[in-house]
Design an enzyme around this catalytic site. Structure first.
Site, PDB file in Angstrom:
ATOM      1  N   HIS A  34       0.683  -1.126   0.042  1.00  0.00           N
ATOM      2  CA  HIS A  34      -0.119   0.046  -0.058  1.00  0.00           C
ATOM      3  C   HIS A  34       0.904   1.211   0.068  1.00  0.00           C
ATOM      4  O   HIS A  34       2.104   1.016  -0.052  1.00  0.00           O
ATOM      5  CB  HIS A  34      -1.079  -0.110   1.264  1.00  0.00           C
ATOM      6  CG  HIS A  34      -0.072  -0.388   2.526  1.00  0.00           C
ATOM      7  ND1 HIS A  34       0.626   0.652   3.040  1.00  0.00           N
ATOM      8  CD2 HIS A  34      -0.453  -1.317   3.272  1.00  0.00           C
ATOM      9  CE1 HIS A  34       1.107   0.104   4.274  1.00  0.00           C
ATOM     10  NE2 HIS A  34       0.531  -1.083   4.565  1.00  0.00           N
ATOM     11  N   ASP A  35       0.114   2.468  -0.020  1.00  0.00           N
ATOM     12  CA  ASP A  35       1.138   3.804  -0.041  1.00  0.00           C
ATOM     13  C   ASP A  35       2.009   3.678   1.058  1.00  0.00           C
ATOM     14  O   ASP A  35       3.066   4.444   0.895  1.00  0.00           O
ATOM     15  CB  ASP A  35       0.222   4.874   0.010  1.00  0.00           C
ATOM     16  CG  ASP A  35       0.595   5.719  -0.930  1.00  0.00           C
ATOM     17  OD1 ASP A  35       1.090   5.606  -2.077  1.00  0.00           O
ATOM     18  OD2 ASP A  35       0.676   7.108  -0.555  1.00  0.00           O
ATOM     19  N   GLY A  36       1.774   3.233   2.346  1.00  0.00           N
ATOM     20  CA  GLY A  36       2.906   3.197   3.419  1.00  0.00           C
ATOM     21  C   GLY A  36       4.107   2.484   2.981  1.00  0.00           C
ATOM     22  O   GLY A  36       5.288   3.009   3.027  1.00  0.00           O
ATOM     23  N   HIS A  37       4.013   1.326   2.209  1.00  0.00           N
ATOM     24  CA  HIS A  37       5.334   0.622   1.692  1.00  0.00           C
ATOM     25  C   HIS A  37       5.964   1.348   0.690  1.00  0.00           C
ATOM     26  O   HIS A  37       7.075   1.526   0.696  1.00  0.00           O
ATOM     27  CB  HIS A  37       4.723  -0.816   1.303  1.00  0.00           C
ATOM     28  CG  HIS A  37       4.058  -1.681   2.116  1.00  0.00           C
ATOM     29  ND1 HIS A  37       2.812  -2.008   1.924  1.00  0.00           N
ATOM     30  CD2 HIS A  37       4.773  -2.571   3.120  1.00  0.00           C
ATOM     31  CE1 HIS A  37       2.513  -2.872   2.761  1.00  0.00           C
ATOM     32  NE2 HIS A  37       3.887  -3.329   3.736  1.00  0.00           N
ATOM     33  N   LYS A 151       5.549   3.150  11.577  1.00  0.00           N
ATOM     34  CA  LYS A 151       4.222   2.631  12.299  1.00  0.00           C
ATOM     35  C   LYS A 151       4.642   1.275  13.163  1.00  0.00           C
ATOM     36  O   LYS A 151       3.892   1.193  14.056  1.00  0.00           O
ATOM     37  CB  LYS A 151       3.491   2.115  10.944  1.00  0.00           C
ATOM     38  CG  LYS A 151       2.223   1.673  11.028  1.00  0.00           C
ATOM     39  CD  LYS A 151       1.443   0.724  10.415  1.00  0.00           C
ATOM     40  CE  LYS A 151       1.051  -0.274  11.359  1.00  0.00           C
ATOM     41  NZ  LYS A 151       0.996  -1.736  10.591  1.00  0.00           N
ATOM     42  N   ASP A 152       5.563   0.620  12.618  1.00  0.00           N
ATOM     43  CA  ASP A 152       6.086  -0.576  13.662  1.00  0.00           C
ATOM     44  C   ASP A 152       7.183  -0.098  14.505  1.00  0.00           C
ATOM     45  O   ASP A 152       8.359  -0.556  14.158  1.00  0.00           O
ATOM     46  CB  ASP A 152       6.386  -1.816  12.769  1.00  0.00           C
ATOM     47  CG  ASP A 152       5.294  -2.265  11.880  1.00  0.00           C
ATOM     48  OD1 ASP A 152       4.271  -3.040  12.290  1.00  0.00           O
ATOM     49  OD2 ASP A 152       5.096  -1.560  10.526  1.00  0.00           O
TER      50      ASP A 152
HETATM   51  P1  AMP Z   1       5.017  -5.315   6.512  1.00  0.00           P
HETATM   52  O1  AMP Z   1       4.970  -5.586   4.995  1.00  0.00           O
HETATM   53  O2  AMP Z   1       3.785  -4.994   7.088  1.00  0.00           O
HETATM   54  O3  AMP Z   1       6.213  -6.176   7.233  1.00  0.00           O
HETATM   55  O4  AMP Z   1       5.956  -3.627   6.373  1.00  0.00           O
HETATM   56  C1  AMP Z   1       7.024  -3.432   5.700  1.00  0.00           C
HETATM   57  C2  AMP Z   1       7.583  -2.062   6.016  1.00  0.00           C
HETATM   58  O5  AMP Z   1       6.592  -1.078   5.611  1.00  0.00           O
HETATM   59  C3  AMP Z   1       7.748  -1.992   7.469  1.00  0.00           C
HETATM   60  O6  AMP Z   1       8.928  -1.452   7.738  1.00  0.00           O
HETATM   61  C4  AMP Z   1       6.719  -1.347   8.137  1.00  0.00           C
HETATM   62  O7  AMP Z   1       6.837  -0.477   9.253  1.00  0.00           O
HETATM   63  C5  AMP Z   1       6.311  -0.240   6.782  1.00  0.00           C
HETATM   64  N1  AMP Z   1       5.100   0.264   6.889  1.00  0.00           N
HETATM   65  C6  AMP Z   1       3.809  -0.485   7.053  1.00  0.00           C
HETATM   66  N2  AMP Z   1       2.941   0.447   7.111  1.00  0.00           N
HETATM   67  C7  AMP Z   1       3.221   1.493   7.022  1.00  0.00           C
HETATM   68  C8  AMP Z   1       2.605   3.046   7.054  1.00  0.00           C
HETATM   69  N3  AMP Z   1       1.316   2.979   7.296  1.00  0.00           N
HETATM   70  N4  AMP Z   1       3.408   3.784   6.682  1.00  0.00           N
HETATM   71  C9  AMP Z   1       4.479   3.785   6.873  1.00  0.00           C
HETATM   72  N5  AMP Z   1       5.593   2.535   6.797  1.00  0.00           N
HETATM   73  C10 AMP Z   1       4.666   1.522   6.697  1.00  0.00           C
END
Ligand code: AMP
Length: 280
Positions: A34-37, A151-152
């Site tokens: 998503h846009d966060g990634h 976020k994490d």
């Molecule tokens: P994940 O796929 O959930 O393991 O996340 C991969 C990376 O994306 C991790 O470093 C997360 O902290 C980051 N991430 C996930 N959601 C967000 C968000 N909403 N804003 C910023 N970074 C994010």
């Protein structure tokens, strides 16, 4: 974008890049982007000349009764999104064997006492699983830079501590939280929620914001935390924890703490656990 699915393909691609000058930035993900990634990819493009993203749903970080099997896997869409951001390399292992080979013993990384607090209290072993896979990715890819989302928050602190000791040459960057219009931090797990539940979930961010204001107004910390939990419950969110910590996640028990600090909250809504935080 070069897509690599085996260690061999990964090494060959990295070897090609290593002959060129410039820095390599790594963004580990579990996909369902998503846009966060994607904000992490954009930041990486600014900080390095080559960007590698990884997509691996890491079984080690899921508990027995958690959502490993149903975790959303959306490979085709993810590839398109990464291409649009001009990501240079994607490592999407064709099986777990490409990360944890049967010919080598898994080096388990212990997340220590902090790994058993906050989210680690609710998800025993989770952070050992996270650190074990991130350590392996660091060993396989040897990036100059690695970017993780705020976020994490706890994950990012634990990775920073692990990297300082085991991978001191890698610079870690913390990227800001990307939110939807109503304030909910973007997360792959938001897909499990109905529209109405997403609306309810926005109260976690509101609660964090209110708590920051109360703290700045010198309200008693104990009252702020109690009020926050009552507010969440009144909105039908079940609080797993709601705490104030310093920026390294040490406990803060008094008001007027001068240094950087962070309110962290975790709530459950209809079996889905969401986390969020605000630094100030
Ligand atoms: P994940 O796929 O959930 O393991 O996340 C991969 C990376 O994306 C991790 O470093 C997360 O902290 C980051 N991430 C996930 N959601 C967000 C968000 N909403 N804003 C910023 N970074 C994010």
């Amino acid at each position: 974008m070069v897509i690599t699915r085996t260690r061999e393909e990964l090494y060959k691609t990295l070897e090609g890049f290593s002959k060129q000058t410039g820095k390599l930035a790594l963004i580990p993900t579990m996909g369902n982007l998503h846009d966060g990634h994607l904000s992490l990819v954009r930041l990486a493009k600014l900080k390095a000349s080559k960007v590698i993203a990884t997509i691996f749903v890491n079984p080690l970080q899921f508990g027995e009764n958690e959502d490993y099997k149903k975790y959303p896997r959306t490979e085709k869409l993810d590839v398109e999104k990464l291409k649009k951001e001009y990501c240079d390399i994607l490592f999407i292992p064709r099986s777990g064997e490409e990360i944890f080979s049967k010919f080598e013993k898994i080096r388990t990384i212990d997340s220590g006492s902090l790994g058993s607090e906050l989210c680690g209290k609710i998800r025993p072993g989770h952070f050992n699983g996270v650190l074990t896979v991130v350590n392996k990715l660091f060993e396989l890819i040897k990036p100059d830079i690695a970017i993780f989302g705020a976020k994490d928050y706890q994950q990012q602190i634990l990775i920073k501590k692990m990297a300082k000791s085991l991978h001191p040459k890698i610079s870690l960057i913390k990227a800001p939280i990307v939110r939807s219009k109503n304030g909910v931090a973007l997360s792959s797990r938001n897909n499990y929620l109905s529209e109405k539940e997403v609306d309810i979930a926005s109260n976690l961010f509101k609660c964090l914001q209110k708590s920051v204001v109360s703290y700045k107004n010198n309200e008693e910390l104990k009252n702020i935390l109690n009020n926050a939990k009552s507010f969440l419950i009144s909105k039908k969110l079940v609080p797993d924890y709601f705490e104030l910590r310093d920026s390294e996640l040490n406990l803060i028990s008094k008001n007027n703490f001068e240094g950087n600090k962070v309110f962290l909250g975790s709530v459950t809504i209809n079996n889905t656990r969401l986390i969020d935080n605000i630094e100030f």
